[in-house]
Write a protein that holds these residues in place. Structure first.
Motif, short mmCIF file in Angstrom:
data_model
loop_
_atom_site.label_atom_id
_atom_site.label_comp_id
_atom_site.label_asym_id
_atom_site.label_seq_id
_atom_site.Cartn_x
_atom_site.Cartn_y
_atom_site.Cartn_z
N ASN A 1 6.23 -3.16 3.76
CA ASN A 1 4.88 -2.62 3.70
C ASN A 1 4.03 -2.53 4.83
N ALA A 2 4.23 -3.83 5.33
CA ALA A 2 3.34 -4.16 6.54
C ALA A 2 3.67 -3.00 7.63
N GLU A 3 5.10 -2.85 7.98
CA GLU A 3 5.51 -1.88 9.03
C GLU A 3 5.07 -0.56 8.55
N LEU A 4 5.05 -0.19 7.28
CA LEU A 4 4.79 1.15 6.91
C LEU A 4 3.51 1.41 7.18
N ASP A 5 2.57 0.65 6.73
CA ASP A 5 1.04 0.38 7.02
C ASP A 5 0.76 1.04 8.34
N LYS A 6 1.40 0.16 9.52
CA LYS A 6 1.12 0.22 10.87
C LYS A 6 1.58 1.67 11.18
N LYS A 7 2.75 1.87 10.76
CA LYS A 7 3.45 3.61 11.42
C LYS A 7 2.25 4.59 10.84
N ASN A 8 2.03 4.66 9.65
CA ASN A 8 1.07 5.84 9.14
C ASN A 8 -0.41 5.73 9.34
N GLY A 9 -0.76 4.46 9.57
CA GLY A 9 -2.35 4.01 9.63
C GLY A 9 -2.91 4.10 8.40
N ILE A 10 -1.92 3.80 7.14
CA ILE A 10 -2.65 3.90 5.74
C ILE A 10 -2.95 2.35 5.68
N LEU A 11 -4.21 1.92 5.13
CA LEU A 11 -4.59 0.61 5.02
C LEU A 11 -3.83 0.05 3.85
N PRO A 12 -3.61 -1.34 3.73
CA PRO A 12 -3.26 -1.93 2.44
C PRO A 12 -3.79 -1.55 1.28
N LYS A 13 -5.31 -1.64 1.47
CA LYS A 13 -6.17 -1.42 0.23
C LYS A 13 -5.75 0.25 -0.17
N GLN A 14 -5.56 0.94 0.70
CA GLN A 14 -5.59 2.33 0.12
C GLN A 14 -4.05 2.67 -0.39
N ARG A 15 -3.10 1.79 -0.03
CA ARG A 15 -1.70 1.86 -0.76
C ARG A 15 -1.89 1.39 -2.19
N ARG A 16 -2.71 0.21 -2.19
CA ARG A 16 -2.91 -0.46 -3.38
C ARG A 16 -3.74 0.45 -4.20
N LEU A 17 -4.79 1.25 -3.81
CA LEU A 17 -5.42 2.36 -4.57
C LEU A 17 -4.39 3.50 -5.12
N ALA A 18 -3.25 3.65 -4.43
CA ALA A 18 -2.21 4.84 -4.72
C ALA A 18 -1.77 4.24 -5.95
N GLU A 19 -1.26 3.08 -5.65
CA GLU A 19 -0.57 2.23 -7.15
C GLU A 19 -1.29 2.33 -8.20
N ILE A 20 -2.61 1.83 -8.15
CA ILE A 20 -3.76 1.81 -9.29
C ILE A 20 -3.62 3.25 -9.69
N THR A 21 -3.76 4.04 -8.98
CA THR A 21 -3.99 5.61 -9.39
C THR A 21 -2.95 5.90 -10.40
N GLU A 22 -1.62 5.57 -9.83
CA GLU A 22 -0.49 5.91 -10.80
C GLU A 22 -0.41 5.04 -12.09
N MET A 23 -0.87 4.07 -11.92
CA MET A 23 -0.73 2.90 -13.15
C MET A 23 -1.77 3.61 -14.21
N ILE A 24 -3.07 3.97 -13.87
CA ILE A 24 -3.91 4.47 -14.83
C ILE A 24 -3.29 5.75 -15.04
N HIS A 25 -2.68 6.69 -14.52
CA HIS A 25 -2.06 7.94 -14.92
C HIS A 25 -1.11 7.51 -16.02
N THR A 26 -0.33 6.58 -15.61
CA THR A 26 0.87 6.28 -16.43
C THR A 26 0.35 5.87 -17.82
N ALA A 27 -0.59 5.14 -17.82
CA ALA A 27 -1.07 4.50 -19.01
C ALA A 27 -1.51 5.60 -20.04
N SER A 28 -2.36 6.72 -19.50
CA SER A 28 -2.76 7.72 -20.10
C SER A 28 -1.71 8.52 -20.55
N LEU A 29 -0.47 8.61 -19.84
CA LEU A 29 0.67 9.20 -20.44
C LEU A 29 1.30 8.74 -21.65
#
Ligand code: FPP
Ligand code: MG
Length: 366
Positions: free
Chosen positions: A177-205
């Motif tokens: 993850n650390a390598e990926l974050d460096k490559k794309n400039g995506i912050l760890p918290k933004q990656r975590r936000l993406a995961e949270i978003t999918e968890m909320i969506h999946t809960a709703s499904l």
């Protein structure tokens, strides 16, 4: 329309031959420049061979580890709860919501740091009449690891039977993850936000499949069929709980507020779909599957809120007004049920990137 097609067809007949019924490319074989023009035109609308601009390729690394990272956030002391909660993540979903968050995060990384300065407000009680200047720095613990708990772990672990099974006690050191974050400039918290978003969506499904009496999802029996209604509902609740823990750990109260609003919006949208007040205007009864049920009268102990979608009767308005009201209702329902989570997670991504208010409001849908 009819006149247009008649004119068009007579024009074709005049200038045509039997070649008209051949595919376009064969009809014009005689003219050497036409196939070239056709190929050029086709290239304009066909997907490019290069996958430089393919959205999935641009953040493929992050998308590949999405389900794995979510699995780390799940896991309870109960093996069957673990199975139900992770069930929908095992199958390939579209992952549109995390994709949007990740792509936007990558794009936001290109904004110069000088323009990424959320201004601190030096007071706790923000007057809503004032111009909003962004999350107070006091509420945004920039630089803190989203995996670190805020409360002591012994409090979060509570009486959970096994500390080993409880993911809240596991540090996640992940070099990939650390390598990926460096490559794309995506912050760890933004990656975590993406995961949270999918968890909320999946809960709703999981909940939606119970409501819709669905029998399949992502090519497999849906959660309600594979486990049971009760377990599917509880697993959805569990996902929401774990998503909320992760959300809290982002240490940004503005993002917590936005994402919690998106959760409430999902329920409001689903409820609007369940009880259509345009076509079922009687608020004292519920019509469902051809049955009518009277609902309890409000006791008056809590103030009654008037809904903007409580249309008293459909008889007194014209057909056009009725159609307009129904379409407005549909748009609002769709915003709440689908678009709100996308737009609020996008906005949250810009906030986590530290973008100033102009960028948050102008670049990201609100
Ligand atoms: C799918 O709709 C459902 C949603 C996008 C949201 C459902 C929301 C709830 C059940 C409210 C509860 C929310 C939480 C956070 C637990 P669909 O039935 O039109 O699509 P489908 O064909 O994929 O089922
Ligand atoms: Mg459904």
């Amino acid at each position: 329309m009819l006149r247009f097609s008649r004119t068009a067809s007579s024009r074709i007949v005049k200038s045509s031959s039997s070649k008209l019924w051949l595919p376009v490319s064969q009809r014009f074989q005689a003219s050497s420049s036409f196939p070239a023009a056709l190929t050029a035109a086709e290239n304009l609308v066909q997907p490019q061979k290069s996958n430089q601009f393919d959205p999935f390729t641009m953040v493929s690394g992050e998308m590949r580890v999405l389900a794995k990272n979510i699995a780390v956030l799940l896991g309870s002391g109960h093996p069957t709860l673990n199975r139900v909660a992770s069930y929908y993540f095992e199958a390939e979903g579209k992952n549109v919501r995390p994709l949007i968050v990740l792509l936007l995060s990558k794009a936001l990384s290109k904004i110069p740091e000088t323009e990424r300065t959320r201004i601190a407000i030096d007071k706790y009680d923000v007057n809503t009449q004032e111009e909003f200047k962004g999350t107070p720095k006091a509420f945004s613990f920039a630089g803190q690891n989203p995996l670190d708990s805020i409360s002591p772990l012994r409090v979060l672990n509570g009486i959970n039977p096994s500390i080993i099974l409880n993911p809240l006690s596991k540090p996640m050191i992940d070099l990939e993850n650390a390598e990926l974050d460096k490559k794309n400039g995506i912050l760890p918290k933004q990656r975590r936000l993406a995961e949270i978003t999918e968890m909320i969506h999946t809960a709703s499904l999981l909940h939606d499949d119970v409501i819709d009496l669905s029998d399949s999802r992502r090519g497999r029996p849906s959660g309600n069929i594979a486990f049971s209604n009760k377990m599917a509902v509880l697993a959805g609740d569990f996902l929401l709980g774990r998503a909320s823990v992760s959300l809290g750990r982002l240490r940004n109260s503005e993002v917590v507020e936005l994402m919690s609003t998106a959760i409430a919006n999902l329920v409001e949208g689903e409820f609007m779909q369940l009880k259509n007040t345009v076509f079922q205007p009687n608020l004292n009864q519920i019509e469902n599957d051809n049955t009518v049920k009277q609902i309890p009268e409000p006791t008056g102990k809590v103030p009654a809120k008037v809904s903007e979608y409580s249309v008293p009767t459909t008889n007194l308005i014209t057909h056009e007004e009725n159609v307009h009201a129904a379409f407005e209702y549909y748009l609002h329902k769709t915003y709440l049920k689908t678009a709100s989570l996308m737009s609020k997670s996008s906005r949250s991504s810009a906030i986590l990137a530290g973008c100033n208010e102009d960028i948050v409001s102008q670049q990201v849908l609100i």
